[in-house]
Design a protein around this motif. Structure first.
Motif, short mmCIF file in Angstrom:
data_model
loop_
_atom_site.label_atom_id
_atom_site.label_comp_id
_atom_site.label_asym_id
_atom_site.label_seq_id
_atom_site.Cartn_x
_atom_site.Cartn_y
_atom_site.Cartn_z
N ARG A 63 0.83 -1.21 0.00
CA ARG A 63 0.00 0.00 0.00
C ARG A 63 0.86 1.25 0.00
O ARG A 63 2.00 1.27 0.46
N ALA A 68 0.20 5.12 1.36
CA ALA A 68 -0.78 5.66 2.31
C ALA A 68 -0.55 7.13 2.60
O ALA A 68 -0.19 7.52 3.71
N ASP A 102 -4.78 8.29 4.29
CA ASP A 102 -4.69 8.42 5.74
C ASP A 102 -5.26 9.79 6.12
O ASP A 102 -4.52 10.75 6.31
N TYR A 108 -2.13 8.68 13.28
CA TYR A 108 -1.99 7.71 12.21
C TYR A 108 -1.58 6.31 12.71
O TYR A 108 -1.92 5.29 12.10
N ARG A 129 8.03 1.75 3.09
CA ARG A 129 7.86 3.18 3.31
C ARG A 129 9.20 3.81 3.61
O ARG A 129 10.22 3.12 3.68
N HIS A 165 10.09 6.34 9.02
CA HIS A 165 9.11 5.55 9.78
C HIS A 165 9.73 4.40 10.58
O HIS A 165 9.01 3.59 11.15
N1 GLU Z 1 0.32 8.40 6.21
C1 GLU Z 1 1.65 7.99 6.49
C2 GLU Z 1 2.61 8.98 5.86
O1 GLU Z 1 2.22 9.63 4.90
C3 GLU Z 1 1.88 6.63 5.94
C4 GLU Z 1 3.14 5.99 6.35
C5 GLU Z 1 3.09 4.53 6.09
O2 GLU Z 1 3.30 4.17 4.93
O3 GLU Z 1 2.79 3.77 6.98
O4 GLU Z 1 3.71 9.15 6.29
#
Ligand code: GLU
Length: 455
Positions: A12, A14, A48, A190, A208, A212
């Motif tokens: 995904r 997001a 998100d 989130y 990602r 993160h």
């Molecule tokens: N909404 C999160 C962001 O834009 C998603 C991060 C993820 O891929 O978990 O950083």
């Protein structure tokens, strides 16, 4: 016996619909989409959008449109604002398991505590004071009108995983504050919704940015607390400009829509977004399948993926120079190039283009009106040329035959021969090979331009 095959991946992308996607966001979007493509998997676009204040429908729409421009068509779509009941249920389970606890500190109180800890040389980690609140103390806060925010109680241990990019990775959760999962207004950050969605939708690989990595330590614990299987994780390096500046949604000129408006080909943006900071040289790659074959997460560098936006110009030009007519046809029509002659025209001019839209100016050189440029000293060339104009039909050989005749008459060769002809025929001292353009200009217009008429 056949080897056991792992199920087709479901990945995904997001984004939060709080701004336009930029080239740095294109990196995870493409890496995920290409990862699925290379393995017969599927790609989910998940918005998100739990931040109600900053998320807008217009940004959500723009994200889909910009991904479409990049060539990414999601197989599945979800938005978090539709799924709050699932997050509520998960939060309830965490509460029941003693992993989600209410806190009443205000932002100012937390900040004061943080400063005190730093002053004592301690790491500024949340001290879990709320865990020891008595029911009476909680009731007193509630009576004051305070609403709790909710923190996830971390196990103070190392969380490890085998990262698709980084190899064995770990986060020491003892050095982290218990993360807030629910704000005092009841809205979710989130962290929890992402885990709930990844688990509920059966995401196999979470790929990602490396910003993160710490979240992953926390989120692995949440997966485990919910009894959900933990997906495979991969954290790629982030795209930064050459001076190391990170990309934010504020860097408007690198938004996908402004790059599109500036006339860059999606394939140029894709190549720069994906190949920078990988083991592959940054080079034009027209097809998504070919690009998918070049993405190898295990060979993405650990260093920041530095790029120079100007590289897009070179990539774009190289893509256009090799672009088949079929791909350019509709765009030439939109620029006003008539279908008849459009293909030889494209083949004649594409090597001179940095952007497809520049073809419009070369079409004006063909169809006119062109104001010829003639120098007195070169009159012998244009006169000889006018006198030796071959009869039509004209084809790819006409230029060679004709200029040979002019050379014969005038004794001129090289630049002294060709430049006066170019200036008279096109009004310019540079441009595409005239062998290709001449048959399109045609005998009548050529004759008038040689005679000094605007035609
Ligand atoms: N909404 C999160 C962001 O834009 C998603 C991060 C993820 O891929 O978990 O950083």
């Amino acid at each position: 016996m056949t080897a056991p095959t792992s199920p087709a991946p479901l990945v995904r992308f997001a984004p939060s619909p709080t701004g336009y996607l930029h080239i740095g966001n294109a990196r995870p979007a493409l890496i995920n989409a290409l990862f699925a493509r290379a393995r017969g998997g599927r790609f989910l676009l998940r918005l998100d959008d739990t931040d109600r204040e900053r998320s807008t429908a217009a940004f959500a729409e723009a994200i889909e449109e910009d991904l479409g421009w990049l060539g990414i068509v999601p197989d599945l779509f979800a938005r978090q604002s539709d799924r709050v009941a699932l997050y509520d249920a998960a939060a309830e389970r965490l509460r029941a398991a003693g992993r989600l606890y209410p806190c009443y500190e205000t932002a100012e109180e937390l900040e004061r505590r943080r400063k005190r800890q730093l002053g004592r040389g301690l790491p500024p980690i949340y001290d879990r004071a709320a865990l020891s609140l008595t029911p009476e103390q909680r009731a007193a806060y509630e009576a004051e009108g305070r609403r709790p925010h909710w923190r996830f109680k971390l196990d103070h241990r190392n969380v490890g995983w085998n990262d698709l990019v980084r190899g064995p990775a770990h986060v020491d959760c003892a050095s982290l504050s218990d993360p807030v999962l629910i704000r005092a207004d009841g809205s979710y950050l989130y962290t929890l919704p992402s885990v709930v969605d990844d688990a509920e939708m059966g995401i196999t690989h979470v790929i990602r940015g490396e910003d993160h990595v710490t979240n992953t330590g926390v989120q692995v614990q949440i997966f485990e607390a919910l009894g959900a299987p933990v997906p495979v994780f991969g954290h790629h390096n982030l795209l930064t400009t050459a001076d190391g500046e990170g990309l934010s949604k504020r860097l408007g000129h690198l938004s996908l829509r402004s790059l599109r408006a500036a006339g860059y080909e999606p394939a140029a943006v894709r190549a720069l977004a994906v190949l920078t900071g990988s083991a592959e040289a940054v080079r034009p790659v027209a097809s998504l399948d070919e690009l998918a074959g070049l993405v190898d997460l295990a060979h993405i560098s650990r260093a920041p993926a530095r790029f120079d936006p100007h590289e897009l110009d070179g990539l774009n030009a190289r893509l256009i120079h090799a672009m088949p007519y079929a791909e350019a046809a509709d765009r030439l029509a939109a620029l006003g190039v008539p279908a008849e002659g459009a293909e030889p025209f494209w083949l004649a001019v594409r090597a001179n283009l940095g952007r497809v839209a520049e073809a419009a100016a070369w079409w004006r050189v063909v169809a006119g009106p062109v104001e010829p440029v003639r120098a007195e000293a070169d009159a012998e060339v244009t006169e000889a040329a006018a006198a030796t104009l071959p009869p039509e039909p004209w084809g790819p050989e006409t230029w060679k035959v004709w200029t040979a005749a002019v050379r014969e008459r005038t004794g001129r060769k090289g630049k002294a021969l060709f430049m006066p002809l170019r200036l008279a025929l096109t009004g310019l001292d540079h441009g595409p090979d005239l062998a290709g353009l001449l048959p399109l200009i045609g005998r009548e217009r050529a004759a008038r331009r040689l005679a000094g008429e605007t035609a």
